[in-house]
Scaffold this motif. Structure first.
Motif, PDB file in Angstrom:
ATOM      1  N   ARG A 249      13.810  -0.890   5.656  1.00  0.00           N
ATOM      2  CA  ARG A 249      14.667   0.302   5.543  1.00  0.00           C
ATOM      3  C   ARG A 249      15.942   0.024   4.742  1.00  0.00           C
ATOM      4  O   ARG A 249      16.465   0.909   4.086  1.00  0.00           O
ATOM      5  CB  ARG A 249      15.023   0.843   6.926  1.00  0.00           C
TER       6      ARG A 249
ATOM      7  N   HIS B 180      10.541   5.810  -4.092  1.00  0.00           N
ATOM      8  CA  HIS B 180      11.730   5.803  -3.237  1.00  0.00           C
ATOM      9  C   HIS B 180      11.884   7.178  -2.591  1.00  0.00           C
ATOM     10  O   HIS B 180      11.695   8.198  -3.258  1.00  0.00           O
ATOM     11  CB  HIS B 180      12.975   5.457  -4.062  1.00  0.00           C
ATOM     12  N   PRO B 181      12.245   7.247  -1.301  1.00  0.00           N
ATOM     13  CA  PRO B 181      12.309   8.545  -0.628  1.00  0.00           C
ATOM     14  C   PRO B 181      13.460   9.458  -1.066  1.00  0.00           C
ATOM     15  O   PRO B 181      13.375  10.670  -0.880  1.00  0.00           O
ATOM     16  CB  PRO B 181      12.467   8.170   0.856  1.00  0.00           C
TER      17      PRO B 181
ATOM     18  N   SER C 217       9.196   0.904  -5.167  1.00  0.00           N
ATOM     19  CA  SER C 217      10.141   0.838  -4.060  1.00  0.00           C
ATOM     20  C   SER C 217       9.552   0.033  -2.905  1.00  0.00           C
ATOM     21  O   SER C 217       8.351   0.103  -2.639  1.00  0.00           O
ATOM     22  CB  SER C 217      10.467   2.253  -3.570  1.00  0.00           C
TER      23      SER C 217
ATOM     24  N   HIS D  20       9.842   1.458   2.181  1.00  0.00           N
ATOM     25  CA  HIS D  20       8.947   1.645   3.328  1.00  0.00           C
ATOM     26  C   HIS D  20       8.607   0.311   4.012  1.00  0.00           C
ATOM     27  O   HIS D  20       8.091   0.301   5.112  1.00  0.00           O
ATOM     28  CB  HIS D  20       7.669   2.375   2.898  1.00  0.00           C
TER      29      HIS D  20
ATOM     30  N   GLN E  52       4.950  -6.807   1.790  1.00  0.00           N
ATOM     31  CA  GLN E  52       4.341  -6.474   3.084  1.00  0.00           C
ATOM     32  C   GLN E  52       3.743  -7.718   3.737  1.00  0.00           C
ATOM     33  O   GLN E  52       3.875  -7.906   4.948  1.00  0.00           O
ATOM     34  CB  GLN E  52       3.270  -5.391   2.917  1.00  0.00           C
TER      35      GLN E  52
ATOM     36  N   ASP F  40      16.425   1.088   1.023  1.00  0.00           N
ATOM     37  CA  ASP F  40      16.817   2.446   0.634  1.00  0.00           C
ATOM     38  C   ASP F  40      18.158   2.429  -0.100  1.00  0.00           C
ATOM     39  O   ASP F  40      18.263   2.883  -1.236  1.00  0.00           O
ATOM     40  CB  ASP F  40      16.888   3.329   1.888  1.00  0.00           C
TER      41      ASP F  40
END
Length: 164
Positions: free
Chosen positions: A111, A131-132, A105, A108, A42, A114
């Protein structure tokens, strides 16, 4: 920004023992602790001096039973500043049938992570916590094992089709 400048900036922000500078390699990289991976990513994306806006690739490697480690490698690019950075996390390797190694993960943050994380999960067996939608992406959902692991044993048949 040079590799040394990026390393110094991360060391100042996260502490001198957080990043391990590996400049002796042909392509230098930074090894970071798994627990700080998300915060570091980040920072690399959001800091206006760095602006790593593209996660180009994630690669997962099984170093085998002797080394007893696995690696996840992140290739980052700042498109406007035209600089690149390779990050690496090293996790303990698990044996066949045991719980998979876990890495947080970064889907976020970027993208593109993913699909990259799903590929690393599918082929090498790295579990990406948070992870989504972590599921197989290249192999059928009922495939057994992770083919790029050094201990992978291919089944003789898959749904009645010989595989060997």
């Amino acid at each position: 920004m040079t590799f040394a400048e990026i390393t110094n900036l991360l060391s100042l922000h996260f502490g001198p023992d957080t990043v391990v500078d590996n400049t002796q390699n042909l392509q230098p990289y930074l090894t970071v602790p798994t627990g700080q991976l998300v915060d570091i990513c980040q920072f690399l994306r959001d800091d206006e001096r760095l602006f790593f806006d593209l996660l180009a690739c994630i690669t997962a490697i099984d170093n085998g039973a002797q080394a007893n480690t696995m690696e996840v490698i992140y290739n980052l690019t700042s498109i406007p500043y035209e600089h690149n950075l390779m990050l690496k996390v090293v996790v303990p390797r698990t044996t066949s049938g045991a719980k998979l190694p876990v890495v947080p993960s970064v889907a976020h943050v970027w993208r593109t992570a993913d699909w990259h994380e799903r590929e690393a999960f599918d082929l090498v067996g790295i579990q990406f916590e948070g992870h989504p939608d972590l599921r197989r992406i290249l192999l059928p959902t009922d495939w057994i094992g992770h083919p790029l692991r050094t201990d992978y044993q291919e089944e003789e048949q898959y749904h009645g089709i010989k595989t060997k």
